[in-house]
Design an enzyme around this catalytic site. Structure first.
Site, mmCIF file in Angstrom:
data_model
loop_
_atom_site.group_PDB
_atom_site.id
_atom_site.type_symbol
_atom_site.label_atom_id
_atom_site.label_comp_id
_atom_site.label_asym_id
_atom_site.label_seq_id
_atom_site.Cartn_x
_atom_site.Cartn_y
_atom_site.Cartn_z
ATOM 1 N N LYS A 1 0.832 -1.215 0.000
ATOM 2 C CA LYS A 1 0.000 0.000 0.000
ATOM 3 C C LYS A 1 0.866 1.264 0.000
ATOM 4 O O LYS A 1 0.652 2.169 -0.803
ATOM 5 C CB LYS A 1 -0.906 -0.002 1.237
ATOM 6 C CG LYS A 1 -1.591 1.321 1.511
ATOM 7 C CD LYS A 1 -2.542 1.237 2.689
ATOM 8 C CE LYS A 1 -1.995 1.724 3.998
ATOM 9 N NZ LYS A 1 -1.704 3.154 4.107
ATOM 10 N N ASN A 2 1.825 1.315 0.914
ATOM 11 C CA ASN A 2 2.586 2.561 1.059
ATOM 12 C C ASN A 2 3.581 2.790 -0.069
ATOM 13 O O ASN A 2 4.197 3.854 -0.145
ATOM 14 C CB ASN A 2 3.299 2.599 2.421
ATOM 15 C CG ASN A 2 2.302 2.776 3.563
ATOM 16 O OD1 ASN A 2 1.111 2.966 3.318
ATOM 17 N ND2 ASN A 2 2.792 2.696 4.786
ATOM 18 N N CYS B 1 -6.510 8.051 8.684
ATOM 19 C CA CYS B 1 -6.687 7.299 9.923
ATOM 20 C C CYS B 1 -6.562 8.195 11.143
ATOM 21 O O CYS B 1 -5.712 9.086 11.175
ATOM 22 C CB CYS B 1 -5.609 6.214 10.015
ATOM 23 S SG CYS B 1 -6.079 4.684 9.269
ATOM 24 N N ARG C 1 -1.101 14.365 13.081
ATOM 25 C CA ARG C 1 -0.605 14.252 11.719
ATOM 26 C C ARG C 1 -0.591 15.569 10.936
ATOM 27 O O ARG C 1 -1.295 15.731 9.937
ATOM 28 C CB ARG C 1 -1.402 13.188 10.956
ATOM 29 C CG ARG C 1 -1.475 11.888 11.713
ATOM 30 C CD ARG C 1 -2.055 10.790 10.887
ATOM 31 N NE ARG C 1 -1.020 10.074 10.164
ATOM 32 C CZ ARG C 1 -1.248 8.988 9.443
ATOM 33 N NH1 ARG C 1 -2.437 8.519 9.300
ATOM 34 N NH2 ARG C 1 -0.254 8.385 8.828
ATOM 35 N N ASP D 1 3.479 0.857 12.096
ATOM 36 C CA ASP D 1 2.355 0.165 11.450
ATOM 37 C C ASP D 1 2.235 -1.308 11.856
ATOM 38 O O ASP D 1 1.271 -1.969 11.474
ATOM 39 C CB ASP D 1 2.482 0.262 9.919
ATOM 40 C CG ASP D 1 2.164 1.659 9.411
ATOM 41 O OD1 ASP D 1 1.718 2.492 10.212
ATOM 42 O OD2 ASP D 1 2.372 1.904 8.204
ATOM 43 N N ARG E 1 -8.985 -0.748 4.066
ATOM 44 C CA ARG E 1 -8.139 0.329 3.514
ATOM 45 C C ARG E 1 -6.750 -0.199 3.167
ATOM 46 O O ARG E 1 -6.065 0.364 2.314
ATOM 47 C CB ARG E 1 -7.964 1.448 4.541
ATOM 48 C CG ARG E 1 -9.202 2.231 4.810
ATOM 49 C CD ARG E 1 -8.897 3.357 5.749
ATOM 50 N NE ARG E 1 -8.101 4.348 5.033
ATOM 51 C CZ ARG E 1 -8.173 5.651 5.260
ATOM 52 N NH1 ARG E 1 -8.967 6.112 6.169
ATOM 53 N NH2 ARG E 1 -7.426 6.484 4.577
#
Ligand code: UD1
Length: 416
Positions: free
Chosen positions: A10-11, A104, A109, A293, A385
């Site tokens: 994903k990242n 999220c 952030r 994560d 997600r």
């Protein structure tokens, strides 16, 4: 023993997809996971004028024509990482308007590191009614030094500087494997970037890029999640993909917990003991440290270890949202600030629990695998997600797990 091919990262795929708009032509991206965040990024690309096609796990982006310099607010609020569109769009269109990002709920952030670095490169930035309006017409290459190695800020500056005059240097960049992946992808299109994965990245501006085909790396966090699922169930699994190279700090902790890991060319063989050993301390850190994560998922495994473990979350300030839920399942966890003390219990009990964010949600599924009775995890859309099909994957390893979600629940969940 089961085996599983781990999905694409994903990242890595999100910044790569943002990067496709730099080429006034076609980019073919293989091994894309079919997850909500990638679907959101595809919608963003389409909204600015790209023609995007999915063919299985391949995404083909035609970015010949961009016809919108405003990134739609609804998508930016839905997914924080859409902020990397700012660097890419500025490099291509020079003038861009984007709203403050969402994503999220694991901490405040902010994006101050991104904006400060852009200002240093002579990008003019105005904040008007929650929108960031940027003009990179007079941008020049320069040296930016990050006070913290932010992943998103590193990617944003790499994307922004692709066509700039002169050389842009990033000191103290993030060193995550996904940064190296972005460099490799951009260089495959004709960019001139060096140093990703080290303490300094150098970007020499080029005048033009060309079409490319690129295959996304394996998702190291999904691999780690399935290690945690195997650990908590005393199982054995062959995780296929390019895993060992990027999961050193994760594997080290599982070894401390008594698991046996063998590295093969095709993947990693993971075998868990009957009862896990606790760990002295896990401190989350930027790569190559232990990834934030993976913090929630390893916490779930530690809830049934034979003794007490300590976790210190040093990257995000609000990442213990799963603790109350794990406690409902019989876990014994004490938190104070960013420290969590986990006293291992013999058994967890199934309960009705609620996912509040992506990785914390995955941690509840892991706990449910080892709990007596049935566990129901509400709000599964958070988990989707980042996990293409966690139900399919864990089901293939023998877990009794299924997903029930109506369209309304899905839409309602996205708004929360
Ligand atoms: C990326 C990952 C995310 C991962 C995180 C840390 C993607 C799409 N997401 O997120 O999964 O958890 O890296 O490994 O790749 N910060 C500031 N100011 C800024 C930017 C960040 O203070 O301008 C702080 C954040 O609040 C956070 C820390 O720096 O506490 C790390 O953030 P960052 O590395 O930027 O993470 P993301 O790029 O958002």
């Amino acid at each position: 023993m089961g085996e599983l091919t781990v999905q694409g990262a994903k990242n890595a795929v999100l910044p790569v997809l943002a990067g496709t708009i730099l080429n006034k032509g076609i980019s073919i991206i293989n091994n894309c996971p079919q997850i909500i965040d990638v679907k959101c990024m595809v919608k963003i690309l389409t909204s600015v004028g790209c023609i995007v096609k999915w063919e299985g796990s391949t995404i083909i982006v035609d970015a010949s024509n961009i016809n919108n310099t405003m990134v739609p607010e609804e998508y930016v609020r839905e997914m924080r990482s859409s902020i990397i569109m700012l660097g890419a769009m500025l490099a291509r269109e020079k003038i861009v308007s984007i709203s403050y990002p969402g994503g999220c709920s694991i901490g405040i952030r902010p994006i101050d590191i991104h904006l400060k670095a852009m200002k240093k490169l002579n990008v003019s930035i105005e904040e008007v009614n929650g929108f960031i309006e940027c003009d990179a017409t007079n941008m020049v290459g320069d040296t930016v030094t990050f006070e913290y190695p932010s992943v998103g800020a590193t990617e944003n500056i790499m994307l922004l500087s692709i066509f700039s005059e002169g050389i842009t240097k990033i000191n103290n960049p993030a060193k995550e494997p996904e940064i190296v992946e972005l460099q490799n992808f951009l260089n495959s299109m004709g960019a001139d970037i060096n140093g990703a994965g080290t303490d300094q990245i150098l970007i020499r501006g080029v005048s033009k890029l060309h079409d490319t085909e690129y295959t996304i790396m394996t998702d190291r966090i999904v691999a780690g999640t399935y290690m945690a699922a195997t650990a908590i169930t005393s199982g054995e699994v062959l995780l296929k993909g390019d895993i060992a190279q990027y999961t050193e700090s994760i594997m080290d902790k599982f070894i401390e917990m008594g698991c046996i890991l063998k590295k093969y060319k095709e993947g990693v063989l993971f075998k868990a003991p009957k009862r896990l050993t606790p760990v002295d301390k896990i401190v989350t850190r930027p790569y190559p440290g232990f990834p934030t994560d993976m913090q929630s998922q390893i916490m779930s495994a530690l809830t049934v270890a034979e003794g007490t473990s300590v976790i210190v979350e040093s990257v995000f300030e609000a990442r213990y949202k799963n603790v109350d839920e794990l406690t409902r399942m019989g876990a014994n966890i004490y938190t104070s600030g960013n420290v969590a003390v986990i006293r291992g219990v013999k058994k967890l009990q199934g309960a009705l629990v609620s996912a509040r964010e992506l990785r914390g949600g995955a941690s509840l599924i892991i706990a449910g695998l080892a709990a007596d009775g049935i566990t129901i995890v509400e709000n599964p859309h958070y988990i989707l997600r980042g996990y293409e099909d966690i139900v399919r994957d864990l089901g293939s390893l023998g877990a009794k797990i299924y997903l029930k979600m109506t369209g309304d629940e899905f839409e309602e969940g996205k708004k929360r």
